[in-house]
Design an enzyme around this catalytic site. Structure first.
Site, PDB file in Angstrom:
ATOM      1  N   ASP A  96       2.405 -39.701 -35.218  1.00  8.80           N
ATOM      2  CA  ASP A  96       1.018 -39.426 -35.606  1.00  8.80           C
ATOM      3  C   ASP A  96       0.856 -39.805 -37.079  1.00  8.80           C
ATOM      4  O   ASP A  96       1.638 -39.363 -37.921  1.00  8.80           O
ATOM      5  CB  ASP A  96       0.717 -37.931 -35.392  1.00  8.80           C
ATOM      6  CG  ASP A  96      -0.712 -37.682 -34.914  1.00  8.80           C
ATOM      7  OD1 ASP A  96      -0.878 -36.965 -33.908  1.00  8.80           O
ATOM      8  OD2 ASP A  96      -1.644 -38.209 -35.553  1.00  8.80           O
ATOM      9  N   ASP A 197      -4.884 -40.630 -36.781  1.00 10.89           N
ATOM     10  CA  ASP A 197      -5.773 -39.475 -36.792  1.00 10.89           C
ATOM     11  C   ASP A 197      -7.120 -39.822 -37.433  1.00 10.89           C
ATOM     12  O   ASP A 197      -7.174 -40.443 -38.496  1.00 10.89           O
ATOM     13  CB  ASP A 197      -5.086 -38.358 -37.584  1.00 10.89           C
ATOM     14  CG  ASP A 197      -5.750 -37.017 -37.402  1.00 10.89           C
ATOM     15  OD1 ASP A 197      -6.166 -36.424 -38.405  1.00 10.89           O
ATOM     16  OD2 ASP A 197      -5.879 -36.588 -36.242  1.00 10.89           O
ATOM     17  N   GLU A 251      -7.582 -42.646 -33.090  1.00 16.86           N
ATOM     18  CA  GLU A 251      -8.485 -41.574 -32.658  1.00 16.86           C
ATOM     19  C   GLU A 251      -9.846 -41.957 -33.238  1.00 16.86           C
ATOM     20  O   GLU A 251     -10.124 -41.754 -34.413  1.00 16.86           O
ATOM     21  CB  GLU A 251      -8.057 -40.215 -33.183  1.00 16.86           C
ATOM     22  CG  GLU A 251      -8.969 -39.081 -32.695  1.00 16.86           C
ATOM     23  CD  GLU A 251      -8.770 -37.770 -33.435  1.00 16.86           C
ATOM     24  OE1 GLU A 251      -8.987 -36.709 -32.830  1.00 16.86           O
ATOM     25  OE2 GLU A 251      -8.386 -37.820 -34.627  1.00 16.86           O
ATOM     26  N   HIS A 320      -4.341 -32.092 -27.507  1.00 13.74           N
ATOM     27  CA  HIS A 320      -4.061 -30.830 -28.216  1.00 13.74           C
ATOM     28  C   HIS A 320      -5.319 -30.238 -28.858  1.00 13.74           C
ATOM     29  O   HIS A 320      -5.281 -29.157 -29.418  1.00 13.74           O
ATOM     30  CB  HIS A 320      -3.027 -31.089 -29.303  1.00 13.74           C
ATOM     31  CG  HIS A 320      -3.514 -32.047 -30.320  1.00 13.74           C
ATOM     32  ND1 HIS A 320      -3.788 -33.377 -30.029  1.00 13.74           N
ATOM     33  CD2 HIS A 320      -3.853 -31.879 -31.615  1.00 13.74           C
ATOM     34  CE1 HIS A 320      -4.252 -33.973 -31.113  1.00 13.74           C
ATOM     35  NE2 HIS A 320      -4.310 -33.083 -32.088  1.00 13.74           N
ATOM     36  N   ASP A 321      -6.453 -30.967 -28.774  1.00 13.14           N
ATOM     37  CA  ASP A 321      -7.733 -30.490 -29.326  1.00 13.14           C
ATOM     38  C   ASP A 321      -8.691 -30.050 -28.238  1.00 13.14           C
ATOM     39  O   ASP A 321      -9.829 -29.662 -28.529  1.00 13.14           O
ATOM     40  CB  ASP A 321      -8.418 -31.625 -30.121  1.00 13.14           C
ATOM     41  CG  ASP A 321      -7.703 -31.958 -31.412  1.00 13.14           C
ATOM     42  OD1 ASP A 321      -7.845 -33.116 -31.874  1.00 13.14           O
ATOM     43  OD2 ASP A 321      -6.999 -31.092 -31.944  1.00 13.14           O
TER      44      ASP A 321
END
Ligand code: TEU
Ligand code: CA
Length: 537
Positions: A96, A197, A251, A320-321
């Protein structure tokens, strides 16, 4: 075809995957212990959420040192062994990359905040206030204002996320150089790429103008998809990725079918993007905390639009969000409906054109957590939301129970022993009480389990190019219960039919071809959440 189009990805949230040293926190050696499980599942690549040194305000998305492993997770030696063990099993690893912001404990920020003439000052956004108030009215994802005042120099700094996540100023050439060198050192270690991210927000409108609304306004029109974004992404690709057999998936918050190609169209910027139209479809007026019922027509329209809009999509319904897939889009009213709807959703998503991203635990049909009180919350976003709605807690809790990120962050459920086999001690966040039935060990033994169905769908997907290179055509667009589509490639035809409703549904027509996969006894009437894949393979 590049490897990242061929393989199925698995997202690991390290804090909740496997604890190997009995401190209640998942770690790198725990992942090593579970690699054979991923291999048997048919996984070809892993996206590992942040494992870097961090004060952990946002569970690692606030990085203090980009090249030091967080002590909770282990050491760089553990990391290098993990990478070796993955490659030994022909599993790729992407890390990430969180460079829209750093932690305020990162040495860059410490320097930057020390004085106005510090060489690192311009690595962040510092501005004077207006009449003692913030420089502009921008709202943050996690806090009312996106600005915080710093006594030391009497100026404000920008943070689109939490106060301890100051945004990095990508206009600064030295900052970009330091970031590219950091990326190249990780790639030199042999990793296979990055998930980036909130990468679409790294360029801001230099004027930092006020947004529309008071007192604070969420203003992506001034920090998402700004002109310089493409310049930075092309430069990063040239400086870091070109000439390497690696990939980068962005993302892409705020992306739409109109501007997506500008990111992935010509291979000069990103290879893949995560778009969030499906993730944002069940929030009233775009407010995630005000959930509305699942709308199948909207679901179908969004998928059809994206399958048409870009050549290659990422295929996911959770991360994970986001809350747990089967609780959000499926049905957990009964055990039978939980397993059948989990399988139905996997069938709907993972035979589409694109690269699947499976989020840890979805392959077991893991469900949302039955929160009882706020002491069980860990996520900064949910805790802030509750604190900001003390005057209407019941409403806030309705949103947190349905959409809170902690739902996806409870420990992986490996078996029916205490703490679900995740740890030998009480974990950092509670285990979902349904681990006695929903766990990998029991599901592995049960042919009809969600886990074994995921193994079958990944095997089917890897068995023929029709699932990779095949065209996509939506069937029965107006049907109120069915999501169905056709894939064709060089004489191979596959038809995927999913009843994504809670009522039985008569199939519109008899379908030729043998049954390649199904989560129910195929008959003229498809049961609630029944799914069938037909084909001439
Ligand atoms: O998420 C960015 C982002 O858009 C999320 O804030 C998302 O909209 C929200 O959480 C949905 O509720 C990325 C990471 O995935 C997230 O975990 C981090 O908290 C965030 O960036 C900041 O790094
Ligand atoms: Ca541990």
């Amino acid at each position: 075809m590049p490897w990242w189009k061929e393989r199925v990805f698995y997202q690991i949230y390290p804090r909740s995957f496997m604890d190997s040293n009995g401190d209640g926190i998942g770690d790198l050696r725990g992942i090593i212990d579970r690699l054979d499980y991923l291999k048997e599942l048919g996984i070809g690549a892993v996206w590992l959420c942040p494992v870097y040194d961090s004060p952990n305000v946002d569970n690692g998305y606030d990085i203090r040192d980009y090249e030091k492993i967080m002590s909770d997770f282990g050491s760089m030696d553990d990391f290098e062994e993990l990478l070796r063990e993955m490659h030994k099993r022909d599993i790729k690893l992407i890390m990430d990359l969180v460079v829209n912001h750093s932690s305020d404990e990162h040495r860059w920020f410490k320097e930057s905040a020390a004085s106005k003439d510090n060489p690192y000052r311009d690595f962040y956004f510092w501005r004077d206030g207006k009449e003692g108030k913030e420089p502009n009215n921008w709202a943050s994802f996690f806090t009312p204002s996106a600005w915080s005042f710093d006594e030391r120099t009497g100026q404000w700094y920008l943070h689109l996320f939490a106060e301890k996540q100051p945004d990095l100023n990508w206009e600064n050439v030295s900052l970009r150089r330091e970031i590219y060198e950091m990326i190249n050192r990780w790639l030199d270690r042999g990793i296979d790429g990055f998930r980036m991210d909130v990468i679409t927000c790294i360029a801001k409108d230099p004027a930092l103008p006020d947004g529309k609304g008071t007192p604070y306004a969420f203003s992506p029109e001034y920090f998402a998809f700004q002109p310089k974004l493409h310049e930075y992404l092309r430069e990063m690709r040239k400086k870091c990725f070109d000439g390497r057999d690696c990939m980068c998936v962005g993302e892409a918050s705020f992306v739409n079918t109109g501007n997506a190609d500008s990111l992935v169209g010509d291979g000069r910027e990103l290879d893949l993007i995560f778009q969030f139209d499906l993730m944002d479809m069940d929030g009233r007026n775009g407010n995630k905390w005000d959930p509305i019922p699942f709308d199948l027509m909207r679901f179908k329209q969004i998928i059809d639009r994206w399958q048409q809009a870009i050549d290659w999509n990422t295929l996911f319904l959770g991360n994970h969000d986001q809350p747990r897939i089967v609780s959000r889009f499926g049905n957990t009213g009964t055990e039978e409906l939980r397993t059948r709807s989990a399988k139905c959703l996997a069938t709907a998503m993972y035979l589409l054109r694109g690269t699947p991203f499976i989020y840890q635990g979805e392959e077991l049909g893991m469900t949302n957590f039955p929160f009882e009180d706020e002491s069980q919350l860990r996520d900064v976003e949910s805790i802030n939301w509750l604190n900001r709605n003390r005057d209407n807690e019941e409403w806030a809790w309705r949103g947190i129970r349905a959409k809170g990120r902690d739902n996806a962050r409870t420990p992986m459920q490996w078996d029916s022993t205490e703490y679900g086999g995740f740890s030998t001690v009480k974990p950092w966040i509670d285990v979902n009480p349904d681990y006695m039935t929903v766990n990998a060990e029991d599901e592995d033994k049960d042919e009809d389990s969600v886990l074994n169905y995921y193994k079958r769908i990944i095997k089917l997907r890897n068995s023929s190019d029709v699932f990779k290179s095949g065209t996509f055509k939506l069937l029965y667009p107006e049907h109120e219960q069915l999501f169905a589509y056709e894939r064709c490639f060089e004489g191979e035809n596959v038809r995927v039919v999913c009843n994504l409703s809670g009522q039985g549904c008569k199939l519109p027509e008899k379908t030729d071809g043998k049954i390649l996969l199904s989560n129910c006894e195929p008959a003229e009437i498809l049961p609630p959440y029944g799914a069938v894949v037909y084909g001439n393979l």
